[in-house]
Scaffold this motif. Structure first.
Motif, short mmCIF file in Angstrom:
data_model
loop_
_atom_site.label_atom_id
_atom_site.label_comp_id
_atom_site.label_asym_id
_atom_site.label_seq_id
_atom_site.Cartn_x
_atom_site.Cartn_y
_atom_site.Cartn_z
N ARG A 3 0.75 -1.10 -0.02
CA ARG A 3 -0.04 -0.04 0.06
C ARG A 3 0.74 1.25 -0.10
O ARG A 3 1.95 1.21 0.59
CB ARG A 3 -0.92 -0.04 1.17
N ILE A 4 0.46 2.41 -0.66
CA ILE A 4 1.00 3.58 -0.73
C ILE A 4 0.35 4.65 -0.02
O ILE A 4 1.26 5.71 0.43
CB ILE A 4 1.47 3.80 -2.32
N ASN A 5 -0.94 4.51 0.06
CA ASN A 5 -1.58 5.63 0.81
C ASN A 5 -1.32 5.79 2.26
O ASN A 5 -1.02 6.82 2.81
CB ASN A 5 -3.04 5.45 0.73
N THR A 6 -1.10 4.67 2.87
CA THR A 6 -0.89 4.74 4.42
C THR A 6 0.34 3.80 4.57
O THR A 6 0.31 2.62 4.33
CB THR A 6 -1.88 3.92 5.20
N ASN A 7 1.48 4.56 4.90
CA ASN A 7 2.80 4.02 5.39
C ASN A 7 2.78 3.70 6.90
O ASN A 7 3.35 4.39 7.57
CB ASN A 7 3.90 4.67 5.13
N VAL A 8 2.15 2.51 7.25
CA VAL A 8 2.10 2.03 8.65
C VAL A 8 3.62 2.01 9.31
O VAL A 8 3.81 2.44 10.62
CB VAL A 8 1.49 0.82 8.81
N GLY A 9 4.61 1.59 8.75
CA GLY A 9 5.83 1.38 9.31
C GLY A 9 6.43 2.85 9.64
O GLY A 9 7.05 3.02 10.66
N ALA A 10 6.34 3.77 8.71
CA ALA A 10 6.66 5.22 8.77
C ALA A 10 6.01 5.66 9.84
O ALA A 10 6.73 6.38 10.84
CB ALA A 10 6.59 5.86 7.62
#
Length: 476
Positions: A3-10
């Motif tokens: 996914r690109i809309n939500t970068n959970v790791g970041a």
């Protein structure tokens, strides 16, 4: 997951980086200020107690300054009193010298009188000029003020220490339960039947008197009274209007320290003495006054009463004619009050009186005052050197007692209070330091840890931001 809309790791990396950055800022703040608690949020309970301890530390430091200043005040007063004492001793020498009328001319005695006048004037000048920081010390301004003292019953009332607490005045009730009495022996005959030699002894000394057969008591009274200053015993007719009533021997002073003793040489039956109650006796002793002051038993010494309690320290002399009864008066204020504790409470304050040492206040109502020694006075050198000597003895004792009381106050109250406050300051400061000050060893370790965590968080966040770029390979 791609996914690109939500970068959970970041987001996770950023959250942890923010926490590490906050911890790093806090470590830097504590290390740069040296204080562990820089705001209420750091340690609310610790902030409260640390501020209380700060106030206590400030109070203790001020109390130490107050005690040191009080010690300086007492030292200044004592130095001036030392000069007064030296002047009194020099006057004593002049009085004794002037009593040597067989070896001194009238002009020499007059020269001594001029020196006495000058010394007395110097004493009053010292009393009026001794001050500390503008506060007069020896002119009576630091003495306690009384109201309602009946001078016909109570003499020389001296208040040394009073604890007023929250009261503005202190009532004093003197209840005399037993009056002071001189020693008394009686000789009931109108004359001696046979020739007799008696040895008369009192508190001042002993003298031998010889009376031939038939000597009337009136002649014996005159002989005894001529020597009363050297024996401390006076005589009078038992009944002033009846010479046959015999004579009464009386000590010139009151209390248990005064006595009358008669020793007969030869026929003891020719001079038989007895007490006022009728018992045959050769020695009689005086009686001390017994009294209570404000409900506490006072110490009686002849006519003098003294009291030493936690709330009131005082002394006074009873009038010889007062007898048994109650006298009331009021302490309305005055005294030197020293704040010796960290809290403004009566139990952390100490009051002490520094009475006037001017010439008009040195002496007592019984013997007289130092001003009586001046030219034309009742105790000047050319009129009554014996009275002058008694006044000087009382004045020297008065100044010595005052110096001793001030010295004891300085040593046992002020110095011990300073020592106690120093220990308290050490302990309270240590407690405040444990609560508020930064532990540099611990905080330096935390700083290193937080610096590494911030660096690691920045690196991880950079990697987390590159993760969505992997989606581009799916679009190829």
């Amino acid at each position: 997951m791609s996914r690109i809309n939500t970068n959970v790791g970041a987001l996770i990396a950023n959250t942890n980086l923010a926490k590490s950055q906050t911890s790093l800022d806090k470590s830097l703040e504590r290390l740069s200020s040296g204080v562990r608690i820089n705001s209420g949020a750091d340690d609310p309970a610790g902030l409260i107690i640390s501020q209380q301890l700060k106030g206590e530390i400030q109070g203790i430091q001020t109390a130490m300054d107050n005690s040191t200043r009080a010690s300086n005040v007492i030292s200044t007063a004592d130095a001036a009193l030392g000069e007064v004492s030296n002047l009194l001793v020099s006057i004593k020498g002049l009085v004794v010298q002037a009593a040597n009328t067989g070896g001194m001319s009238a002009d020499e005695i007059q020269a001594n009188q001029m020196q006495v006048d000058s010394a007395i004037a110097s004493i009053t000048r010292i009393a009026n000029s001794t001050s500390f920081g503008g506060q007069q010390l020896l002119n009576g301004s630091l003495g306690y003020v009384t109201s309602g003292v009946v001078t016909s019953a109570l003499h020389d009332v001296q208040i040394n220490n009073v604890s007023f607490g929250t009261a503005s005045t202190i009532p004093v009730s003197v209840n005399v339960l037993q009056s002071a009495q001189p020693a008394m022996l009686q000789f009931k005959q109108s004359a001696v039947a046979t020739s007799v030699t008696i040895e008369l002894t009192g508190s001042q000394g002993v003298q031998e008197l010889k009376f031939i057969s038939g000597t009337p008591v009136s002649a014996m009274v005159a002989s005894i009274n001529r020597l009363s200053d050297s024996t401390g015993v006076s005589a009078m007719l038992t009944s002033a209007t009846d010479p046959s009533s015999g004579l009464t021997l009386t000590s010139t002073g009151f209390g248990s320290k005064n006595f009358v003793s008669v020793s007969v040489r030869g026929d003891a039956s020719s001079f038989v003495t007895q007490t006022t109650s009728g018992s045959i006796q050769q020695r009689a002793q005086g009686q001390d006054a017994i009294a209570s002051i404000n409900g506490s038993m006072a110490i009686g010494n002849g006519l003098q009463l003294s009291l030493n309690t936690a709330t009131l320290t005082m002394s006074l002399n009873l009038d010889p004619n007062f007898g048994v009864g109650t006298q009331n008066f009021t302490i309305t204020g005055g005294g030197a009050v020293f704040q010796l504790g960290s809290r403004v409470q009566s139990n952390q304050q100490v009051g002490i009186a520094i009475d006037s040492v001017s010439a008009s206040h040195l002496g007592n109502a019984t013997d007289g005052y130092l001003t009586d020694l001046q030219t034309g006075g009742a105790a000047s050198l050319d009129s009554n050197p014996n009275k002058a000597s008694s006044i000087l003895d009382a004045a020297i004792n008065q100044v010595s007692m005052l110096r001793g009381r001030l010295g004891a106050f300085e040593q046992n109250t002020l110095q011990t209070n300073i020592n106690s406050l120093q220990v308290a300051l050490e302990n309270v400061s240590s407690s405040a330091s444990d609560i508020q000050d930064t532990n540099f060893a611990t905080e330096t370790s935390n700083l290193t840890r937080n610096q590494i965590l911030v660096q690691a968080g920045v690196s991880v966040l950079a990697q987390a931001n590159t993760t969505p770029q992997a989606v581009l390979k799916l679009l190829q």
